[in-house]
Design a protein around this motif. Structure first.
Motif, PDB file in Angstrom:
ATOM      1  N   VAL A   1      42.692   4.973 -10.350  1.00  0.00           N
ATOM      2  CA  VAL A   1      41.915   5.567 -11.631  1.00  0.00           C
ATOM      3  C   VAL A   1      40.986   4.775 -11.578  1.00  0.00           C
ATOM      4  O   VAL A   1      40.245   3.824 -11.598  1.00  0.00           O
ATOM      5  CB  VAL A   1      42.817   5.720 -12.591  1.00  0.00           C
ATOM      6  CG1 VAL A   1      44.018   6.096 -12.542  1.00  0.00           C
ATOM      7  CG2 VAL A   1      43.527   3.986 -13.470  1.00  0.00           C
ATOM      8  N   ALA A   2      39.648   5.528 -12.002  1.00  0.00           N
ATOM      9  CA  ALA A   2      38.916   4.371 -12.307  1.00  0.00           C
ATOM     10  C   ALA A   2      38.596   4.307 -13.791  1.00  0.00           C
ATOM     11  O   ALA A   2      38.505   5.015 -14.447  1.00  0.00           O
ATOM     12  CB  ALA A   2      37.072   4.933 -11.696  1.00  0.00           C
ATOM     13  N   LEU A   3      38.473   2.874 -14.236  1.00  0.00           N
ATOM     14  CA  LEU A   3      38.183   2.163 -15.608  1.00  0.00           C
ATOM     15  C   LEU A   3      36.556   2.299 -15.802  1.00  0.00           C
ATOM     16  O   LEU A   3      36.167   1.696 -15.072  1.00  0.00           O
ATOM     17  CB  LEU A   3      38.746   1.958 -15.979  1.00  0.00           C
ATOM     18  CG  LEU A   3      39.992   1.958 -16.180  1.00  0.00           C
ATOM     19  CD1 LEU A   3      41.333   0.648 -16.168  1.00  0.00           C
ATOM     20  CD2 LEU A   3      41.085   3.087 -16.266  1.00  0.00           C
ATOM     21  N   ASN A   4      36.039   2.453 -17.190  1.00  0.00           N
ATOM     22  CA  ASN A   4      34.087   2.305 -17.770  1.00  0.00           C
ATOM     23  C   ASN A   4      34.892   2.820 -19.155  1.00  0.00           C
ATOM     24  O   ASN A   4      35.074   2.987 -19.612  1.00  0.00           O
ATOM     25  CB  ASN A   4      33.715   3.867 -16.485  1.00  0.00           C
ATOM     26  CG  ASN A   4      32.260   3.357 -16.813  1.00  0.00           C
ATOM     27  OD1 ASN A   4      31.595   2.188 -16.869  1.00  0.00           O
ATOM     28  ND2 ASN A   4      31.667   4.277 -16.888  1.00  0.00           N
ATOM     29  N   GLY A   5      33.650   1.545 -18.657  1.00  0.00           N
ATOM     30  CA  GLY A   5      33.343   1.002 -20.525  1.00  0.00           C
ATOM     31  C   GLY A   5      32.076   0.425 -21.235  1.00  0.00           C
ATOM     32  O   GLY A   5      32.776  -0.535 -20.166  1.00  0.00           O
ATOM     33  N   SER A   6      31.831   0.051 -22.387  1.00  0.00           N
ATOM     34  CA  SER A   6      31.151  -1.167 -23.211  1.00  0.00           C
ATOM     35  C   SER A   6      32.020  -1.808 -23.925  1.00  0.00           C
ATOM     36  O   SER A   6      31.464  -2.840 -24.054  1.00  0.00           O
ATOM     37  CB  SER A   6      29.426  -0.359 -23.447  1.00  0.00           C
ATOM     38  OG  SER A   6      29.697   0.269 -24.419  1.00  0.00           O
ATOM     39  N   SER A   7      32.625  -1.109 -23.973  1.00  0.00           N
ATOM     40  CA  SER A   7      34.207  -2.105 -25.113  1.00  0.00           C
ATOM     41  C   SER A   7      34.176  -3.564 -24.768  1.00  0.00           C
ATOM     42  O   SER A   7      34.448  -4.091 -23.261  1.00  0.00           O
ATOM     43  CB  SER A   7      35.147  -1.440 -25.065  1.00  0.00           C
ATOM     44  OG  SER A   7      36.048  -2.665 -26.563  1.00  0.00           O
ATOM     45  N   PHE A   8      33.580  -4.743 -25.705  1.00  0.00           N
ATOM     46  CA  PHE A   8      34.430  -6.402 -25.598  1.00  0.00           C
ATOM     47  C   PHE A   8      35.787  -6.535 -26.258  1.00  0.00           C
ATOM     48  O   PHE A   8      36.325  -7.835 -25.636  1.00  0.00           O
ATOM     49  CB  PHE A   8      33.266  -6.981 -26.155  1.00  0.00           C
ATOM     50  CG  PHE A   8      32.064  -7.163 -25.217  1.00  0.00           C
ATOM     51  CD1 PHE A   8      32.032  -7.952 -24.508  1.00  0.00           C
ATOM     52  CD2 PHE A   8      30.446  -6.192 -25.412  1.00  0.00           C
ATOM     53  CE1 PHE A   8      30.642  -8.016 -23.577  1.00  0.00           C
ATOM     54  CE2 PHE A   8      29.674  -6.272 -24.202  1.00  0.00           C
ATOM     55  CZ  PHE A   8      29.432  -6.864 -23.494  1.00  0.00           C
TER      56      PHE A   8
ATOM     57  N   GLY B   1      22.287  -3.400 -15.542  1.00  0.00           N
ATOM     58  CA  GLY B   1      22.049  -3.126 -16.081  1.00  0.00           C
ATOM     59  C   GLY B   1      22.400  -2.580 -17.555  1.00  0.00           C
ATOM     60  O   GLY B   1      21.901  -2.503 -18.292  1.00  0.00           O
ATOM     61  N   ARG B   2      24.055  -2.623 -17.554  1.00  0.00           N
ATOM     62  CA  ARG B   2      24.998  -2.285 -18.813  1.00  0.00           C
ATOM     63  C   ARG B   2      24.808  -2.801 -19.966  1.00  0.00           C
ATOM     64  O   ARG B   2      24.901  -4.237 -19.495  1.00  0.00           O
ATOM     65  CB  ARG B   2      25.757  -1.020 -18.359  1.00  0.00           C
ATOM     66  CG  ARG B   2      27.089  -2.367 -17.968  1.00  0.00           C
ATOM     67  CD  ARG B   2      27.773  -1.245 -17.248  1.00  0.00           C
ATOM     68  NE  ARG B   2      29.023  -2.058 -17.401  1.00  0.00           N
ATOM     69  CZ  ARG B   2      30.191  -1.678 -18.127  1.00  0.00           C
ATOM     70  NH1 ARG B   2      30.579  -1.218 -18.124  1.00  0.00           N
ATOM     71  NH2 ARG B   2      31.279  -2.779 -17.639  1.00  0.00           N
ATOM     72  N   SER B   3      25.140  -2.299 -20.651  1.00  0.00           N
ATOM     73  CA  SER B   3      26.234  -3.005 -22.373  1.00  0.00           C
ATOM     74  C   SER B   3      27.270  -2.705 -22.131  1.00  0.00           C
ATOM     75  O   SER B   3      27.872  -1.695 -21.986  1.00  0.00           O
ATOM     76  CB  SER B   3      25.464  -2.562 -23.153  1.00  0.00           C
ATOM     77  OG  SER B   3      26.424  -3.641 -24.427  1.00  0.00           O
ATOM     78  N   GLY B   4      27.856  -4.181 -21.433  1.00  0.00           N
ATOM     79  CA  GLY B   4      29.650  -4.314 -21.197  1.00  0.00           C
ATOM     80  C   GLY B   4      29.906  -5.026 -20.332  1.00  0.00           C
ATOM     81  O   GLY B   4      29.217  -6.777 -20.567  1.00  0.00           O
ATOM     82  N   PRO B   5      31.578  -5.858 -20.852  1.00  0.00           N
ATOM     83  CA  PRO B   5      32.363  -7.276 -19.989  1.00  0.00           C
ATOM     84  C   PRO B   5      31.396  -7.260 -18.240  1.00  0.00           C
ATOM     85  O   PRO B   5      31.732  -5.547 -17.762  1.00  0.00           O
ATOM     86  CB  PRO B   5      33.375  -7.423 -21.155  1.00  0.00           C
ATOM     87  CG  PRO B   5      33.718  -5.656 -20.919  1.00  0.00           C
ATOM     88  CD  PRO B   5      31.951  -5.144 -21.450  1.00  0.00           C
ATOM     89  N   ASP B   6      31.716  -8.548 -17.722  1.00  0.00           N
ATOM     90  CA  ASP B   6      31.649  -7.889 -16.005  1.00  0.00           C
ATOM     91  C   ASP B   6      33.250  -8.067 -16.350  1.00  0.00           C
ATOM     92  O   ASP B   6      34.181  -7.866 -16.142  1.00  0.00           O
ATOM     93  CB  ASP B   6      31.550  -9.659 -16.407  1.00  0.00           C
ATOM     94  CG  ASP B   6      31.193  -9.431 -14.683  1.00  0.00           C
ATOM     95  OD1 ASP B   6      30.761  -9.830 -13.916  1.00  0.00           O
ATOM     96  OD2 ASP B   6      32.610 -10.200 -14.301  1.00  0.00           O
ATOM     97  N   ALA B   7      32.671  -6.830 -14.916  1.00  0.00           N
ATOM     98  CA  ALA B   7      34.305  -6.408 -14.009  1.00  0.00           C
ATOM     99  C   ALA B   7      34.939  -6.935 -13.450  1.00  0.00           C
ATOM    100  O   ALA B   7      36.274  -6.929 -14.280  1.00  0.00           O
ATOM    101  CB  ALA B   7      34.184  -4.941 -13.085  1.00  0.00           C
TER     102      ALA B   7
END
Length: 336
Positions: free
Chosen positions: A7-14, A41-47
């Motif tokens: 599964v691919a997880l994506n999001g900008s939540s901290f 370039g996105r807003s969000g935590p480091d993967a």
């Protein structure tokens, strides 16, 4: 032969709890691995940091964060990913990404953007450097010899002495060899220039149907990548009835095929794609909160019932995916 499922997880939540909740759903469903998306370039935590945060709270699922080679030194990538493999006890991976976005280049201010061919060449060098650094410690380099006061046997650490067009790296690493030896490396492969030039373990592809999936698999095998895994990406919107799923999809477009329907219909689609020769499916939830739950709660049991997916009991990601044992390239020479 059953398929692997990711599964691919994506999001900008901290909010760490959000990520923990999602990965635990996938872990409890015994999905093979999850990828964590990221760009500069996105807003969000480091993967990589997200994967490290959830690693101690999961049991079996592989953790594969995106990390961009374009503006990141391979030495730092190798140490971060090796650390993730130690923290997860052998469940780490890495999805390689390049960036041709001028805005992302401006964020770091290091240089003008390169062309795509040069970016892929740089990524290929980065992968090679990272692999060598992972091998720069032999598995038995840490000896903890109290009488002599030696913690490390220096003869079991190796200079990698890499000199290429984009990097010059002497090594060795500052992190012991990962538990897997070589964590699993993946890349999104839209075209032949990726599978021809990036030597990774898993290629994520974006077929539109079973025929294009079979064509992509043949092309990758024809390029000599006979021992690599080929996953098909699929964006999914799930609901109890197809009409609701289609409304949820709305005008969504993607580089991958977009499915809107019931879990039963999706299981049928995956069954139809299985003969194409793909190694697995990476499901991209259209909406993480809703569709991930539908995947883990409704779809995975259907795939198991139909014999399309069998959860693995293997503790490390390489073994779970059927990849060969990672032999240390420097160990034989050291013994000689």
């Amino acid at each position: 032969m059953t398929l692997h499922v990711a599964v691919a997880l994506n999001g900008s939540s901290f909010d760490a709890s959000r990520w923990v909740d999602q990965i635990r759903q996938a872990d409890e469903a015994r999905i093979d691995f999850a990828t964590f998306d990221d760009t500069f370039g996105r807003s969000g935590p480091d993967a990589v940091l997200v994967a490290s945060r959830v690693a101690p709270l999961t049991r079996s699922i592989g953790l594969v964060p995106v990390a961009t080679t374009t503006h990141t030194e391979p030495f730092h990538l190798s140490t971060a990913l090796a650390t993730l493999d130690h923290v997860s006890h052998g469940r780490a991976g890495w999805q390689v990404r390049i960036s041709a976005d001028p805005a992302e280049a401006e964020l770091l201010g290091r240089r003008a953007p390169l062309g795509v061919d040069d970016l892929i060449s740089e990524a290929a060098d980065a992968v090679e450097v990272v692999r060598r650094l992972w091998d720069s410690w032999q598995d038995d380099a840490i000896i903890k010899d109290v009488p002599t006061g030696r913690y490390i046997d220096r003869d079991r650490l190796h200079y990698i002495d890499f000199t290429g067009e984009h990097f010059t790296v002497k090594g060795p690493s500052i992190v012991p060899r990962p538990p897997q030896g070589q964590p699993v490396i993946a890349a999104l492969a839209h075209a032949a220039q990726i599978w021809d030039r990036l030597d990774v373990d898993v290629y994520f592809t974006t077929p539109s149907d079973v025929d294009s999936a079979a064509t992509i698999v043949r092309q990758i095998r024809a390029h000599g990548r006979t021992d690599k895994l080929v996953f098909a990406d699929l964006v999914v919107f799930l609901a109890a009835d197809q009409e609701t799923a289609i409304r949820r999809r709305a005008a969504t477009t993607s580089d991958a095929a977009v499915f809107a329907g019931t879990p039963e219909q999706l299981a049928g689609l995956i069954a139809g794609w299985e003969p194409s020769g793909i190694s697995g499916i990476r499901l991209r939830p259209g909406d993480d909160a809703h569709d991930l739950t539908a995947i883990t709660r409704d779809l995975i049991p259907l795939l198991r019932e139909r014999g399309l997916f069998t959860p693995s009991a293997e503790p490390d990601l390489r073994t779970r995916l059927g990849l060969p044992v990672a032999v240390n390239r420097y160990e034989g020479a050291a013994r000689a």
